[in-house]
Design a protein around this motif. Sequence first.
Motif, mmCIF file in Angstrom:
data_model
loop_
_atom_site.group_PDB
_atom_site.id
_atom_site.type_symbol
_atom_site.label_atom_id
_atom_site.label_comp_id
_atom_site.label_asym_id
_atom_site.label_seq_id
_atom_site.Cartn_x
_atom_site.Cartn_y
_atom_site.Cartn_z
ATOM 1 N N ASP C 21 -19.984 -9.249 -25.966
ATOM 2 C CA ASP C 21 -20.016 -8.840 -24.562
ATOM 3 C C ASP C 21 -19.554 -9.953 -23.635
ATOM 4 O OD1 ASP C 21 -20.931 -6.133 -24.578
ATOM 5 O OD2 ASP C 21 -22.843 -6.882 -25.303
ATOM 6 N N ALA C 22 -19.893 -11.177 -23.989
ATOM 7 C CA ALA C 22 -19.575 -12.297 -23.099
ATOM 8 C C ALA C 22 -18.115 -12.735 -23.220
ATOM 9 C CB ALA C 22 -20.507 -13.468 -23.386
ATOM 10 N N THR C 23 -17.391 -12.136 -24.142
ATOM 11 C CA THR C 23 -15.989 -12.514 -24.320
ATOM 12 C C THR C 23 -15.079 -11.477 -23.666
ATOM 13 O OG1 THR C 23 -16.486 -13.589 -26.421
ATOM 14 C CG2 THR C 23 -14.196 -13.011 -26.007
ATOM 15 N N SER C 24 -14.311 -11.890 -22.677
ATOM 16 C CA SER C 24 -13.418 -10.952 -22.007
ATOM 17 C C SER C 24 -12.065 -10.909 -22.709
ATOM 18 C CB SER C 24 -13.215 -11.361 -20.555
ATOM 19 O OG SER C 24 -12.494 -12.553 -20.483
ATOM 20 N N THR C 25 -11.408 -9.792 -22.573
ATOM 21 C CA THR C 25 -10.080 -9.675 -23.202
ATOM 22 C C THR C 25 -9.107 -10.687 -22.611
ATOM 23 O OG1 THR C 25 -9.613 -7.880 -21.664
ATOM 24 C CG2 THR C 25 -10.293 -7.264 -23.876
ATOM 25 N N SER C 26 -9.313 -11.048 -21.380
ATOM 26 C CA SER C 26 -8.409 -12.034 -20.782
ATOM 27 C C SER C 26 -8.600 -13.399 -21.437
ATOM 28 C CB SER C 26 -8.626 -12.110 -19.266
ATOM 29 O OG SER C 26 -9.248 -13.297 -18.895
ATOM 30 N N LYS C 27 -9.852 -13.734 -21.748
ATOM 31 C CA LYS C 27 -10.112 -14.999 -22.434
ATOM 32 C C LYS C 27 -9.425 -14.993 -23.804
ATOM 33 C CE LYS C 27 -14.563 -16.494 -21.456
ATOM 34 N NZ LYS C 27 -15.986 -16.625 -21.814
ATOM 35 N N ILE C 28 -9.555 -13.866 -24.497
ATOM 36 C CA ILE C 28 -8.924 -13.761 -25.812
ATOM 37 C C ILE C 28 -7.414 -13.952 -25.690
ATOM 38 C CG2 ILE C 28 -8.471 -12.211 -27.755
ATOM 39 C CD1 ILE C 28 -11.169 -10.827 -27.037
ATOM 40 N N ALA C 29 -6.822 -13.267 -24.715
ATOM 41 C CA ALA C 29 -5.373 -13.346 -24.538
ATOM 42 C C ALA C 29 -4.941 -14.787 -24.286
ATOM 43 C CB ALA C 29 -4.939 -12.450 -23.382
ATOM 44 N N LYS C 30 -5.697 -15.471 -23.426
ATOM 45 C CA LYS C 30 -5.347 -16.859 -23.136
ATOM 46 C C LYS C 30 -5.464 -17.717 -24.404
ATOM 47 C CE LYS C 30 -6.268 -16.827 -18.357
ATOM 48 N NZ LYS C 30 -7.465 -16.508 -17.570
ATOM 49 N N ALA C 31 -6.581 -17.552 -25.115
ATOM 50 C CA ALA C 31 -6.794 -18.350 -26.315
ATOM 51 C C ALA C 31 -5.704 -18.083 -27.353
ATOM 52 C CB ALA C 31 -8.177 -18.058 -26.900
ATOM 53 N N ILE C 39 -3.038 -6.997 -26.654
ATOM 54 C CA ILE C 39 -4.285 -6.700 -27.352
ATOM 55 C C ILE C 39 -4.462 -5.189 -27.477
ATOM 56 C CG2 ILE C 39 -6.810 -6.834 -27.184
ATOM 57 C CD1 ILE C 39 -6.457 -9.509 -25.741
ATOM 58 N N PHE C 40 -4.152 -4.497 -26.402
ATOM 59 C CA PHE C 40 -4.386 -3.054 -26.374
ATOM 60 C C PHE C 40 -3.309 -2.288 -27.133
ATOM 61 C CE2 PHE C 40 -6.804 -4.974 -23.071
ATOM 62 C CZ PHE C 40 -8.016 -4.315 -23.165
ATOM 63 N N GLY C 48 -11.897 -1.708 -30.723
ATOM 64 C CA GLY C 48 -10.974 -1.627 -31.844
ATOM 65 C C GLY C 48 -10.661 -2.993 -32.425
ATOM 66 N N LEU C 49 -10.589 -3.969 -31.536
ATOM 67 C CA LEU C 49 -10.330 -5.340 -31.989
ATOM 68 C C LEU C 49 -11.494 -5.848 -32.835
ATOM 69 C CD1 LEU C 49 -8.888 -8.043 -31.985
ATOM 70 C CD2 LEU C 49 -9.644 -8.400 -29.637
ATOM 71 N N LEU C 50 -12.701 -5.582 -32.371
ATOM 72 C CA LEU C 50 -13.879 -5.988 -33.138
ATOM 73 C C LEU C 50 -13.898 -5.304 -34.493
ATOM 74 C CD1 LEU C 50 -16.562 -7.423 -33.397
ATOM 75 C CD2 LEU C 50 -17.647 -5.537 -32.191
ATOM 76 N N THR C 106 -26.937 -3.220 -32.078
ATOM 77 C CA THR C 106 -27.193 -1.924 -32.719
ATOM 78 C C THR C 106 -25.920 -1.131 -32.999
ATOM 79 O OG1 THR C 106 -28.031 -1.521 -30.508
ATOM 80 C CG2 THR C 106 -29.550 -1.151 -32.342
ATOM 81 N N ASN C 107 -24.925 -1.298 -32.138
ATOM 82 C CA ASN C 107 -23.712 -0.511 -32.315
ATOM 83 C C ASN C 107 -22.936 -0.871 -33.585
ATOM 84 O OD1 ASN C 107 -24.112 0.729 -29.742
ATOM 85 N ND2 ASN C 107 -23.412 -1.201 -28.829
ATOM 86 N N TYR C 108 -23.158 -2.065 -34.068
ATOM 87 C CA TYR C 108 -22.332 -2.506 -35.185
ATOM 88 C C TYR C 108 -23.120 -2.836 -36.437
ATOM 89 C CZ TYR C 108 -18.762 -2.428 -31.772
ATOM 90 O OH TYR C 108 -17.900 -1.985 -30.815
#
Lengths: 172, 172, 172, 172
Positions: C21-31, C39-40, C48-50, C106-108
Amino acid sequence: MIRKEKILFAALKLFANEGYDATSTSKIAKAAQVSEGLIFRHFTNKKGLLEAILTESEKRVQQIFQPIINETDPKQVLRLTIEAPYQSKKKDFDFWRLVFKLKWDTNYNNPNKMNFVLEKLTESFQKLGYKNATNEAIMLIQVVEAISISIVRAEGLDVESFKQFLFEKYQV
Amino acid sequence: MIRKEKILFAALKLFANEGYDATSTSKIAKAAQVSEGLIFRHFTNKKGLLEAILTESEKRVQQIFQPIINETDPKQVLRLTIEAPYQSKKKDFDFWRLVFKLKWDTNYNNPNKMNFVLEKLTESFQKLGYKNATNEAIMLIQVVEAISISIVRAEGLDVESFKQFLFEKYQV
Amino acid sequence: MIRKEKILFAALKLFANEGYDATSTSKIAKAAQVSEGLIFRHFTNKKGLLEAILTESEKRVQQIFQPIINETDPKQVLRLTIEAPYQSKKKDFDFWRLVFKLKWDTNYNNPNKMNFVLEKLTESFQKLGYKNATNEAIMLIQVVEAISISIVRAEGLDVESFKQFLFEKYQV
Amino acid sequence: MIRKEKILFAALKLFANEGYDATSTSKIAKAAQVSEGLIFRHFTNKKGLLEAILTESEKRVQQIFQPIINETDPKQVLRLTIEAPYQSKKKDFDFWRLVFKLKWDTNYNNPNKMNFVLEKLTESFQKLGYKNATNEAIMLIQVVEAISISIVRAEGLDVESFKQFLFEKYQV
DNA sequence: TATGAATGAGTATTCATTCAT
DNA sequence: GATGAATGAATACTCATTCAT
């Protein structure tokens, strides 16, 4: 000090230094060490608090310029006008800074506040034989206001030397 | 017009008229007809938007005063200085009103911005044989700034007559 | 490295260290040094990425425990189980930390993931004549999982000594 | 129930079930049937709300393990440790689930929280003549924590039978 | 395949103001 | 007169996601 006054002083200081919009009522309450609710009991709302502060401004302006209005010697009128900004005491700087700042807030700016001084000055320049008395008056007021701002903002201008300079320039 | 520019223009107008603090990013977005998020994509935060606007201010100030700096004839320096405020076009009034307004916002005020003009003016007054060149320069700048403000705020001063008055006064 | 993989690795690292939850897609993209849109295109959405990352988890778990399932000597089953956590390489710690972390989401969480190991262990304890084989198996799995967590979180437990301790305790 | 407590309970439930990051303050406000602003009046910010919840965790842990610390009979120490997880009431499950979950949130994990129990257990195993007391203590704590998790997550483990199994195993 | 501009719903937090005591 | 609990609307800013290129 009575609580209503504590609010007034705290608000003045904050409005002057941080601006009206940037000052929250909660900050005022904390600074005045009263409950936030009390502000509203005494002044209805935030705007009312500002207006209470500004009502005084009229009085103070009047007080400062009354001697000028009453003066009959035109040279003395100029001299008193030039001296006016130097009379305000350090503890009033917050107040004046707020007044000048609010000139830029359309909701609170009253552009004709100084007209009565302008008229007196024009009349004096006329008596002294200046060719374009109106514009001379405007110019002097502009300069005097600029010094006032310099003083209350402590901008580093050598205000004393500048005063002497004006005295010589206008031979007063 | 590209969206980034639409934001810039809308923000300028609102900042100039209502003040920086009193202008919300949502208001800007509505005025610019873009999504609020886009403001932050382009300018990182509200402060960044203001800074983007102000970056231009440096350029414009430079542009207006460059001819004065380059001028060698001291009379001409005075004349150009007096004329400077009259050069700004109506569509730029918002911009200049914002610049003047921000002088009162401690976070954005750069008090030495005009020093280079002050020096040039002092030098010119010296060449012209004025006794107290520094204070003369200070006074002229104060007056010129006051007219500028009058102009961009449309305060009803007869600016044209005042210009002629200054030309005569300084014999330029 | 192909872009899709770069995203996968960056996301794994961030999910493991900061949480899903604390990881935003923008952070991922930058990293990952790719555009956020990519990503999408590759993984439809963040979930889906997870899931793409987790699909691998099944494979790795299988891979680690396959030798245990194939083993017939019960003592050797225990020994291999105890050794399992020590086999994961440092570069895989992010991955395992994420897997353990997600047990709490719980979701995963798939609580029966390890049942096949549990059955094999139970059977082995039975063969070795332990009275309460099921609970022995549960206990050993709990301990092994606890060491795994200690290892991938670098918690400062002396894992080597603990392994020897378990070997002695279970006489394997 | 007073509003501050309503917020505390609603937040605990949501944090425990959905996670801290995944729980928005607006969700909490709705669940607690208070205005969102009130959360911040009472707890400064979201983190402050979490910390208010966790402050209690220290107290509860202390309370649960105090009898163990005071116990002198080593067998009794083991017995009480094993029994500890079974004492928590259903209405506290949310609370404990949150505590365990936060072990995975680096910002809130205090890895040495249980050290004082570890020391007591080591000492007890020593007194009972176990060869490797330290590792025995570590192992028992791991198992006890695993059961605790099973209990508060209602994972379907037959916890009662497992308790008996442990009693026998450690002969207590 | 890959980008980057753009969005709208959502986030934590602050605000001026109300009201029961 | 004075407080402090409470609110609802607003604030600056972030998010996952879409889409034209």
